[in-house]
Structure formats: structure tokens, C-alpha cells
Design an enzyme around this catalytic site. Structure first.
Site, PDB file in Angstrom:
ATOM      1  CE  LYS A   1      -3.985  -2.212   2.211  1.00 28.25           C
ATOM      2  NZ  LYS A   1      -3.383  -3.511   2.588  1.00 28.25           N
ATOM      3  NE  ARG A   2       6.272   0.585   1.246  1.00 24.34           N
ATOM      4  CZ  ARG A   2       6.109  -0.060   2.391  1.00 24.34           C
ATOM      5  NH1 ARG A   2       5.004   0.098   3.080  1.00 24.34           N
ATOM      6  NH2 ARG A   2       7.072  -0.846   2.849  1.00 24.34           N
TER       7      ARG A   2
END
Length: 279
Positions: free
Chosen positions: A96-97
Site C-alpha cells: 500500500k505504498r
């Protein structure tokens, strides 16, 4: 180079529509009788790979549960990724960057460049600095046959205040994300390489997923409350693109390898019954 979308389409056809997470949180390690240490982490991950790696289309390690052990945990993650590749599973790293400029480029290099020890088939990404800020991820993924799954409509209740907020053009934030990813996939066959994360617990939302053209990752199944039948309500005519994702529902069956395989087989069968076209 073959695109991620093509490889995912084939894997789902051959192995069935199923993604299984590797989420070694402390309570699950304890349930398996393992210590909350790097040794316990390594045994957990290796057992999951042995049980399901050669039979599941996609395996999704959650990076945070490895990172919490520092460099030693990341080393286990690197090893887990290699093991999964060796048995033919596609690896979706749940990170989830999301960032801008050189930072998001560095994230892209970390996960989507074949020269990186953390190189995987696809990653999850957050679009809340603007979908366009993720362009370095999209570009590197396209260059090396990778994929990116962008958060759109998540299962957590806190997400709605942001994702369903309405912008000046009358679209929700989530629909804007959906539409921008749809543009990236335009013309891709049989499946685009840029997907969305849409929770299986959210019910009917009124959002239009019909033009996405890429995979729809559906977490929230099993222990989080959703069933395979709920996929019909959430996705409607977009069901053929759905990749159902389970974690605890399968992992709770461990540490017995046969029991893990049986749990994966059961949920995959449930999903096939919902996702398979009716003659």
C-alpha cells in the site's frame, strides 16, 4: 515481455480464482504454536508456501508483518518471495505504498524492478496523493510485465469518508480512481495489468466498475465477514475480473499442511461456484 494481466488471467484459469494472504501477525503465530520471533515467522511463511504455493493463482504476503522484525524479517520476506516464484505462484506484495516524485520512483524500483531482491509480480498502492503520483509505479510495471492494484473502495469503515466524498465534477473520489485506472487499461487483452482493491464487505455502492478492464482484488472474505455469494452484490457484471482474497479463513487451518490445502480448496470451490459463467 508478457504482461501481468495476461499472466494473471492464465493463472486464474489454470489454478482457480483465488488469492491467499500470508499475514503472520502475533495472534496467528501463537495459534500455530510458534514464537513471535524471526524463527516463528520463517517457519510460518515456509509452511504456507509448502501448503498452497503450487496450487493457488496468487499469494499475497503482507509486508508489514515481516518488516516489524527489521532486517531479519525483510530477509524472510525476500526468501518467501523466491520460494513462491519457484513453485509458480504469482506474488502480490501488500505494501500500500504511495508518494510523489523520487520517493514513489524508489518504491517502484524496490518492488517492480527485476534487479531488486524484493521484486514481485504486483503491488498494492494508495492513490491519495493523486492517481497521477503513482505514474512511476505504472511505468515500471508496464516495462517489466508487472501489475499495480490501487485502493478504491476498501472494507474498513473509516475509508468511506474519503473514498465516497464527492468532488466538484459530481464523482466520488473512488469513482475518479476507478475511471483513471480504466484509462490505463484501455485496449488491454485479455486483462489489463492495473487493478483495483474493492472490499467484498461493502455491498452495493452505486459505483461503476464496468470499464475497468483490469483485475478487481476483493479482500474481506471469510474471517472479515463477507462470503463468496457477496461478490455478486458488490461486483455484478464485473464478476469475471474478480480475484477473491482470503487470509485468516485459510491460515487458521494451520499449521497442518493438509488442512491448509483443504481450506484453500474449499474457499476456491466456493468462489468458482459464484464466479463461473452460467450456461
Amino acid at each position: 515481455m508478457e504482461s501481468f494481466g495476461s499472466r494473471l488471467h492464465r493463472a486464474m484459469a489454470e489454478r482457480g480464482p483465488l488469492c491467499v494472504g500470508i499475514d503472520p501477525h502475533p495472534a496467528l503465530l501463537a495459534r500455530w504454536g510458534l514464537p513471535d520471533t524471526v524463527t516463528g515467522l520463517e517457519r510460518f511463511a515456509r509452511t504456507v508456501v509448502e501448503a498452497i504455493g503450487d496450487g493457488v493463482a496468487v499469494v499475497k504476503p503482507q509486508s508489514a508483518f515481516f518488516e516489524r522484525f527489521g532486517a531479519s524479517g525483510v530477509s524472510v520476506l525476500e526468501s518467501t518471495i523466491r520460494q513462491l516464484r519457484d513453485v509458480g505462484s504469482l506474488v502480490l506484495l501488500d505494501v500500500k505504498r504511495g508518494d510523489i516524485g523520487s520517493t514513489v520512483s524508489a518504491y517502484a524500483s524496490a518492488y517492480l524492478d527485476p534487479s531488486s531482491p524484493l521484486y514481485v509480480d504486483a503491488v498494492t498502492a494508495s492513490p491519495y496523493l493523486g492517481v497521477g503520483s503513482l505514474a512511476p509505479m505504472f511505468d515500471l510495471a508496464a516495462a517489466h510485465g508487472g501489475g499495480v492494484f490501487v485502493l478504491a473502495l476498501t472494507s474498513n469503515p473509516e475509508g468511506a469518508s474519503v473514498q465516497r466524498a464527492v468532488g466538484p465534477d459530481g464523482r466520488t473520489v473512488a469513482q475518479t480512481v476507478i475511471d483513471e485506472i480504466s484509462q490505463l487499461n484501455r485496449g488491454a487483452e485479455p486483462l489489463g495489468s492495473f487493478g483495483l482493491v474493492v472490499g467484498a464487505t461493502i455491498g452495493e455502492t452505486g459505483h461503476d466498475l464496468s470499464a475497468v478492464g483490469g483485475p478487481l482484488l476483493a479482500p474481506g472474505l471469510g474471517a472479515q465477514g463477507a462470503t463468496a455469494a457477496d461478490l455478486r452484490v458488490v461486483f455484478g457484471s464485473s464478476l469475471p475480473a474478480v480475484l477473491p482474497s482470503y487470509s485468516r479463513e485459510v491460515l487458521n487451518a494451520g499449521p497442518d499442511v493438509a488442512a491448509l490445502r483443504a481450506a484453500a480448496d474449499r474457499v476456491r470451490s466456493d468462489c468458482r461456484a459464484v464466479l463461473s459463467p452460467v450456461d
